[in-house]
Design a protein around this motif. Structure first.
Motif, PDB file in Angstrom:
ATOM      1  N   ARG A  34       0.478  13.784 -28.834  1.00  0.00           N
ATOM      2  CA  ARG A  34       1.437  14.250 -27.841  1.00  0.00           C
ATOM      3  C   ARG A  34       1.217  13.557 -26.504  1.00  0.00           C
ATOM      4  N   GLU A  35       2.330  13.343 -25.776  1.00  0.00           N
ATOM      5  CA  GLU A  35       2.249  12.600 -24.527  1.00  0.00           C
ATOM      6  C   GLU A  35       1.547  13.373 -23.413  1.00  0.00           C
ATOM      7  N   PHE A  84      -6.326  18.526 -15.890  1.00  0.00           N
ATOM      8  CA  PHE A  84      -6.566  17.090 -15.827  1.00  0.00           C
ATOM      9  C   PHE A  84      -5.285  16.384 -15.383  1.00  0.00           C
ATOM     10  N   TYR A  85      -5.439  15.246 -14.695  1.00  0.00           N
ATOM     11  CA  TYR A  85      -4.287  14.460 -14.260  1.00  0.00           C
ATOM     12  C   TYR A  85      -4.578  12.971 -14.439  1.00  0.00           C
ATOM     13  N   TYR A 118      -8.290   9.110 -13.267  1.00  0.00           N
ATOM     14  CA  TYR A 118      -8.039  10.507 -13.594  1.00  0.00           C
ATOM     15  C   TYR A 118      -8.659  11.463 -12.582  1.00  0.00           C
ATOM     16  N   TYR A 119      -8.032  12.611 -12.488  1.00  0.00           N
ATOM     17  CA  TYR A 119      -8.624  13.758 -11.807  1.00  0.00           C
ATOM     18  C   TYR A 119      -9.119  14.707 -12.893  1.00  0.00           C
ATOM     19  N   THR A 120     -10.380  15.119 -12.773  1.00  0.00           N
ATOM     20  CA  THR A 120     -10.979  16.065 -13.714  1.00  0.00           C
ATOM     21  C   THR A 120     -11.364  17.328 -12.969  1.00  0.00           C
ATOM     22  N   PRO A 121     -10.984  18.504 -13.481  1.00  0.00           N
ATOM     23  CA  PRO A 121     -11.364  19.759 -12.804  1.00  0.00           C
ATOM     24  C   PRO A 121     -12.869  19.976 -12.856  1.00  0.00           C
ATOM     25  N   ARG A 122     -13.321  20.839 -11.997  1.00  0.00           N
ATOM     26  CA  ARG A 122     -14.752  21.068 -11.830  1.00  0.00           C
ATOM     27  C   ARG A 122     -15.463  21.401 -13.143  1.00  0.00           C
ATOM     28  N   PHE A 123     -14.823  22.184 -13.986  1.00  0.00           N
ATOM     29  CA  PHE A 123     -15.497  22.614 -15.213  1.00  0.00           C
ATOM     30  C   PHE A 123     -15.714  21.457 -16.185  1.00  0.00           C
ATOM     31  N   PHE A 177       1.471  10.638 -10.349  1.00  0.00           N
ATOM     32  CA  PHE A 177       0.502  11.379 -11.157  1.00  0.00           C
ATOM     33  C   PHE A 177       1.212  12.239 -12.182  1.00  0.00           C
ATOM     34  N   GLU A 178       0.465  12.610 -13.213  1.00  0.00           N
ATOM     35  CA  GLU A 178       0.998  13.431 -14.298  1.00  0.00           C
ATOM     36  C   GLU A 178      -0.091  14.360 -14.807  1.00  0.00           C
ATOM     37  N   GLU A 179       0.228  15.633 -14.936  1.00  0.00           N
ATOM     38  CA  GLU A 179      -0.725  16.600 -15.480  1.00  0.00           C
ATOM     39  C   GLU A 179      -0.923  16.364 -16.967  1.00  0.00           C
ATOM     40  N   LYS A 180      -2.170  16.505 -17.408  1.00  0.00           N
ATOM     41  CA  LYS A 180      -2.527  16.359 -18.819  1.00  0.00           C
ATOM     42  C   LYS A 180      -3.250  17.624 -19.284  1.00  0.00           C
TER      43      LYS A 180
END
Length: 237
Positions: A3-4, A112-113, A161-166, A202-205
């Motif tokens: 999936r995209e 994630f983004y 990418y942006y990765t959340p803290r967790f 940007f795009e949310e993943k």
């Protein structure tokens, strides 16, 4: 077919911290359906950056060349990039100020983004680790062989990418970006920059496809005793 809205990741930052620098995963086996990403190569032989379906290997000698699909990767993140938002910045901003501003534009900082920043930069500071040979050292020691380069008043692309803290340890919490100049002649892992006039997309993943290695080196790696915060700080600059 993946999936995209999915981010495909091969291995983890924790494995790199422990010196798992070899893999059986070729880029050819995972590139289909993906047009955007960052990563590295076996033996840490350079940095990978890709966007618009074109992928490059950035090496410690300062060179950039098209990615050879048959090369293998111990760590990379790939996706199909379909920007959800496009923003413009027409003023000079430091990395710290820019990333704080960008985080305020995200729909949530708990996902994630994929992020692309393209245009003019007052400065981009990069580093690329030299190829490592066995017996492999932990990445905190391997970065001692890194080649640093500063691009001044340059045009090019930051991708990553942006990765959340967790997700710290799986990936790098916050923004993990690579750079290549407009001429596609050089770049590397980014540890500092100042934007001047750029376009940000940007795009949310929300879906993560994490594929762990099955190699002996990974299965026997010590992933429990690392100081994640300190070691990633050293490794990522």
């Amino acid at each position: 077919m993946q999936r995209e809205d999915t981010l495909l990741q091969i291995s983890t930052m924790m494995a790199l911290l422990d010196g798992v620098f070899e893999s059986e995963t070729s880029y050819a086996s995972i590139l289909e359906g993906h047009d955007f990403g960052i990563g590295t190569f076996d033996h840490l032989d350079g940095e990978m950056i890709g966007f618009d379906g074109s992928f490059y290997q950035l090496r410690s000698d300062g060179s950039a060349r098209p990615l050879d699909p048959e090369t293998t990767t111990p760590f990379c993140s790939l996706t199909r990039f379909t920007p959800e938002q496009t923003l413009s910045v027409d003023q000079e901003m430091t990395k710290q100020d820019f990333e704080q501003w960008l985080s305020e534009q995200l729909g949530t900082i708990n996902s994630f983004y994929a992020v692309r920043i393209e245009g003019q930069f007052s400065e981009v500071k990069t580093r690329t680790v030299a190829r490592q040979e066995k017996p492999f050292r932990p990445i905190t020691e391997a970065v001692a062989t890194q080649s640093a380069r500063t691009f001044e008043q340059t045009e090019g692309t930051l991708a990553g990418y942006y990765t959340p803290r967790f997700g710290h340890g799986i990936a790098v919490a916050g923004y993990h970006l690579h750079f290549i100049d407009k001429e596609r002649s050089g770049g590397g892992h980014v540890f500092d920059y100042t934007v001047n006039r750029v376009t940000v997309t940007f795009e949310e993943k929300p879906r993560l496809d994490l594929r762990l290695p099955t190699t002996t080196a990974y299965r026997e790696a010590d992933l429990e005793s690392h100081d994640i915060e300190q070691e990633i700080k050293i490794a990522e600059g």
